[in-house]
Motif scaffolding. Structure first.
Motif, PDB file in Angstrom:
ATOM      1  N   LYS A  52       7.179  11.710  -4.423  1.00 35.85           N
ATOM      2  CA  LYS A  52       7.526  10.321  -4.705  1.00 35.85           C
ATOM      3  C   LYS A  52       6.542   9.428  -3.964  1.00 35.85           C
ATOM      4  CE  LYS A  52      12.442  10.957  -5.501  1.00 35.85           C
ATOM      5  NZ  LYS A  52      13.791  10.515  -5.156  1.00 35.85           N
ATOM      6  N   MET A  53       6.531   8.163  -4.365  1.00 36.28           N
ATOM      7  CA  MET A  53       5.637   7.253  -3.650  1.00 36.28           C
ATOM      8  C   MET A  53       6.430   6.398  -2.676  1.00 36.28           C
ATOM      9  SD  MET A  53       4.700   4.673  -6.687  1.00 36.28           S
ATOM     10  CE  MET A  53       5.928   3.722  -7.569  1.00 36.28           C
ATOM     11  N   GLN A  54       5.772   6.042  -1.613  1.00 36.89           N
ATOM     12  CA  GLN A  54       6.426   5.186  -0.628  1.00 36.89           C
ATOM     13  C   GLN A  54       5.372   4.349   0.083  1.00 36.89           C
ATOM     14  OE1 GLN A  54       8.303   7.862   2.153  1.00 36.89           O
ATOM     15  NE2 GLN A  54       6.381   8.399   3.139  1.00 36.89           N
ATOM     16  N   VAL A  67       0.867  -1.174   0.000  1.00 35.13           N
ATOM     17  CA  VAL A  67       0.000   0.000   0.000  1.00 35.13           C
ATOM     18  C   VAL A  67       0.908   1.229   0.000  1.00 35.13           C
ATOM     19  CG1 VAL A  67      -1.800   1.262   1.226  1.00 35.13           C
ATOM     20  CG2 VAL A  67      -1.791  -1.237   1.274  1.00 35.13           C
ATOM     21  N   HIS A  68       0.737   2.088  -1.022  1.00 34.02           N
ATOM     22  CA  HIS A  68       1.594   3.267  -1.182  1.00 34.02           C
ATOM     23  C   HIS A  68       0.850   4.574  -1.029  1.00 34.02           C
ATOM     24  CE1 HIS A  68       5.237   1.464  -3.605  1.00 34.02           C
ATOM     25  NE2 HIS A  68       5.105   0.953  -2.398  1.00 34.02           N
ATOM     26  N   GLU A  69       1.602   5.589  -0.651  1.00 35.20           N
ATOM     27  CA  GLU A  69       1.092   6.957  -0.602  1.00 35.20           C
ATOM     28  C   GLU A  69       2.082   7.838  -1.361  1.00 35.20           C
ATOM     29  OE1 GLU A  69       1.305   8.366   3.437  1.00 35.20           O
ATOM     30  OE2 GLU A  69       3.411   7.781   3.619  1.00 35.20           O
ATOM     31  N   ASN A 107      -2.918   7.765  -3.158  1.00 34.16           N
ATOM     32  CA  ASN A 107      -2.734   6.426  -2.582  1.00 34.16           C
ATOM     33  C   ASN A 107      -3.042   5.352  -3.624  1.00 34.16           C
ATOM     34  OD1 ASN A 107      -2.193   7.586  -0.072  1.00 34.16           O
ATOM     35  ND2 ASN A 107      -4.349   7.537   0.520  1.00 34.16           N
ATOM     36  N   HIS A 108      -2.344   4.229  -3.521  1.00 32.29           N
ATOM     37  CA  HIS A 108      -2.590   3.138  -4.465  1.00 32.29           C
ATOM     38  C   HIS A 108      -2.082   1.822  -3.910  1.00 32.29           C
ATOM     39  CE1 HIS A 108       1.324   5.031  -5.383  1.00 32.29           C
ATOM     40  NE2 HIS A 108       1.752   3.791  -5.582  1.00 32.29           N
ATOM     41  N   LEU A 109      -2.559   0.741  -4.509  1.00 34.25           N
ATOM     42  CA  LEU A 109      -2.026  -0.585  -4.167  1.00 34.25           C
ATOM     43  C   LEU A 109      -0.970  -0.898  -5.215  1.00 34.25           C
ATOM     44  CD1 LEU A 109      -2.214  -3.071  -2.296  1.00 34.25           C
ATOM     45  CD2 LEU A 109      -3.802  -4.068  -3.937  1.00 34.25           C
ATOM     46  N   MET A 110       0.281  -0.866  -4.799  1.00 32.85           N
ATOM     47  CA  MET A 110       1.411  -1.031  -5.720  1.00 32.85           C
ATOM     48  C   MET A 110       1.653  -2.497  -6.019  1.00 32.85           C
ATOM     49  SD  MET A 110       3.520   1.272  -6.892  1.00 32.85           S
ATOM     50  CE  MET A 110       4.387   0.915  -8.404  1.00 32.85           C
ATOM     51  N   LEU A 111       1.773  -2.814  -7.315  1.00 30.83           N
ATOM     52  CA  LEU A 111       2.133  -4.172  -7.731  1.00 30.83           C
ATOM     53  C   LEU A 111       3.542  -4.104  -8.311  1.00 30.83           C
ATOM     54  CD1 LEU A 111      -1.098  -5.293  -9.653  1.00 30.83           C
ATOM     55  CD2 LEU A 111      -0.694  -5.217  -7.172  1.00 30.83           C
TER      56      LEU A 111
HETATM   57 CU   LIG Z   1       3.616   2.976  -5.575  1.00 37.39          CU
END
Ligand SMILES: [Cu+2]
Length: 160
Positions: free
Chosen positions: A82-84, A71-73, A105-109
């Motif tokens: 940047k995303m983390q 889970v990223h923000e 926000n996103h669910l990173m794959l």
């Molecule tokens: Cu991400």
């Protein structure tokens, strides 16, 4: 035979204790693009609504096409967006929704096991603390603007 009946009864009892509302996921989709190729990465978006009467935390997920799911923000790091990974997960208060969208926000794959093309359907499991996991079997891949932010220390400049 008798043992099975007892087990069933206790399962029904547990189900009866669940809160009236549930967690729901709507408008889920996954991004296809230059980066959604074998070994690459992409993200799942959508709206998660917490219809329960207690706080729920979105902590991760699982899908056959990715070796790593987080889970990223988006965050300002060294003057750049940047995303983390969200430490501890994304908290969704009772009765509220969390929107996962490009640039947010996103669910990173990550570590994709194959190419993901527009129109492909994937199955994605969403994991929560405080609620049962939810599996969506037909999350559609489609192209989109945004969501290509650099990850961690990568030097790519994807700013628009
Ligand atoms: Cu991400």
């Amino acid at each position: 035979m008798k043992k099975i009946a007892v087990l069933l009864a206790s399962v029904l009892l547990l189900a009866g204790c669940a809160p009236a509302g549930q967690v729901e996921i709507s408008d889920a989709w996954v991004k296809s693009g230059e980066m959604s190729v074998e070994g690459g990465m992409t993200a799942v978006y959508g709206t998660i609504t917490n219809n329960t009467d207690k706080e729920v935390t979105f902590v991760g997920g699982e899908t056959a096409i990715a070796g790593l799911v987080e889970v990223h923000e988006m965050a300002m790091i060294d003057g750049e967006m940047k995303m983390q990974r969200i430490e501890g997960g994304l908290v969704i208060p009772a009765g509220e929704s969390a929107v996962l969208e490009p640039g947010g926000n996103h669910l990173m794959l990550m570590q994709l096991t194959g190419d993901l093309m527009a129109g492909d359907m994937i199955s994605v499991k969403f994991d929560f603390e405080g609620a049962d996991s939810i599996t969506l079997d037909s999350v559609m891949a489609k192209p989109a603007e945004g969501g290509d932010e650099s990850y961690h220390e990568t030097e790519m400049d994807m700013s628009n």
